[in-house]
Scaffold this active site. Structure first.
Site, short mmCIF file in Angstrom:
data_model
loop_
_atom_site.label_atom_id
_atom_site.label_comp_id
_atom_site.label_asym_id
_atom_site.label_seq_id
_atom_site.Cartn_x
_atom_site.Cartn_y
_atom_site.Cartn_z
N ASP A 67 4.74 -6.19 9.53
CA ASP A 67 5.99 -5.91 10.42
C ASP A 67 5.89 -7.05 11.69
OD1 ASP A 67 6.69 -3.83 8.77
OD2 ASP A 67 6.26 -2.27 10.24
N ARG A 108 0.88 -1.09 0.15
CA ARG A 108 -0.03 0.14 0.07
C ARG A 108 0.95 1.42 -0.07
NH1 ARG A 108 -4.58 0.41 4.54
NH2 ARG A 108 -2.81 1.00 5.64
N ASP A 135 0.33 -3.10 12.45
CA ASP A 135 1.11 -3.73 11.18
C ASP A 135 1.46 -5.07 11.06
OD1 ASP A 135 2.77 -3.81 8.78
OD2 ASP A 135 3.02 -1.79 8.82
N THR A 139 -1.29 7.56 -0.71
CA THR A 139 -2.60 7.51 -1.43
C THR A 139 -3.49 6.28 -0.81
OG1 THR A 139 -1.84 6.00 -2.95
CG2 THR A 139 -1.54 8.27 -3.60
C1 PRP Z 1 -1.29 -4.53 4.26
C2 PRP Z 1 -2.11 -5.75 4.59
C3 PRP Z 1 -2.98 -5.82 3.31
C4 PRP Z 1 -3.18 -4.50 3.10
C5 PRP Z 1 -4.65 -4.06 3.39
O1 PRP Z 1 -0.23 -4.81 3.62
O2 PRP Z 1 -1.42 -6.93 4.74
O3 PRP Z 1 -2.21 -6.49 2.22
O4 PRP Z 1 -2.22 -3.63 3.90
O5 PRP Z 1 -5.01 -2.66 3.07
P1 PRP Z 1 -6.06 -2.13 2.04
O6 PRP Z 1 -7.41 -2.96 2.36
O7 PRP Z 1 -6.34 -0.87 2.48
O8 PRP Z 1 -5.55 -2.30 0.69
P2 PRP Z 1 1.03 -3.69 3.33
O9 PRP Z 1 0.78 -2.93 2.51
O10 PRP Z 1 1.28 -3.18 4.73
O11 PRP Z 1 2.26 -4.69 2.86
P3 PRP Z 1 3.06 -5.81 3.57
O12 PRP Z 1 2.10 -6.87 3.92
O13 PRP Z 1 4.00 -5.89 2.60
O14 PRP Z 1 3.67 -5.23 4.97
#
Ligand code: PRP
Length: 206
Positions: free
Chosen positions: A202, A103, A199, A107
């Site tokens: 993490d 993400r 998170d 944005t």
């Molecule tokens: C997190 C989570 C989802 C996403 C959800 O991933 O694991 O994939 O955000 O968000 P959304 O519904 O608003 O799209 P992240 O972007 O933190 O990546 P990561 O798993 O690599 O840490």
């Protein structure tokens, strides 16, 4: 579209431990996998079976086995990987389709960086795995990619979902059902689920 909240004491207990702010990586990872296993049990409840006769210890016996479409699990990188082992414990023969999205922190829209799907997606049931359904952008894009590849039977497994993400999925892909341990209250200003788990990426990867 249906949202299946898996209402079971073991699910509520394990999710409760995961909400603790200082949970260790080891515990978070183990619980993500255990919850994924329990949610998979529910998410596969409607799979069709077929009867066949095998040779049992006392002679021929009629048994059942899963019929029809084969399953591909679709972990969304990174955090979805933390659920994969639990799912594969129950469905060891499943193919794995990997979708790499993160993400954009400003944005909140998903950015694609890696996609490698299994073959014959049109013949498979896809089980998307991600601990979080927040704004829903990541899930909607993942479903777009799976449908482009011909997949017609898609369901998602999440530990925690926000109402905002559920609404976005419903608008974009009303044919996709999801299985969750909990639907939480809302998103905060920076797109984190409240009360949520923090998170998850993490916490699983450290
Ligand atoms: C997190 C989570 C989802 C996403 C959800 O991933 O694991 O994939 O955000 O968000 P959304 O519904 O608003 O799209 P992240 O972007 O933190 O990546 P990561 O798993 O690599 O840490």
């Amino acid at each position: 579209m249906a949202v299946h909240v898996v209402d079971h004491p073991l699910v509520r207990h394990k999710l409760g431990i995961m909400r603790k702010h200082n949970i260790s990586t080891k515990d978070f990872r183990e619980l993500a996998s255990e919850l994924a296993r329990l949610l998979t049990y529910e998410a596969t409840k409607d799979l069709e079976t077929e009867k066949r006769t095998i040779q049992g210890w006392s002679g021929p016996v009629e048994v059942e086995r899963i019929k029809g479409k084969k399953i591909t699990v679709v972990p969304i990188l990174r955090a979805g990987l933390g659920m994969m082992d639990g799912v594969l414990d129950l469905i060891p023969g499943a193919k794995v389709s990997v979708v790499g999205l993160y993400r954009n922190e400003e944005t909140l829209e998903p950015v694609r960086y890696y996609v490698k799907l299994a073959n014959k997606m049109d013949e498979r049931i896809a089980l998307i795995l991600d601990p979080m359904l927040a704004t829903g952008g990541t899930l909607v894009l993942t479903v777009d990619l799976l449908k482009e590849a011909g997949c017609t039977n898609i369901r998602g497994i999440f530990l925690v979902a926000a109402p905002e993400g559920i609404r976005r999925l419903e608008e974009a892909h009303p044919d996709v059902d999801i299985y969750v341990a909990a639907v939480d209250e809302k998103l905060n200003d920076i797109g984190y689920i409240l009360p949520g788990l923090g998170d998850a990426g993490d916490k699983i990867f450290g």
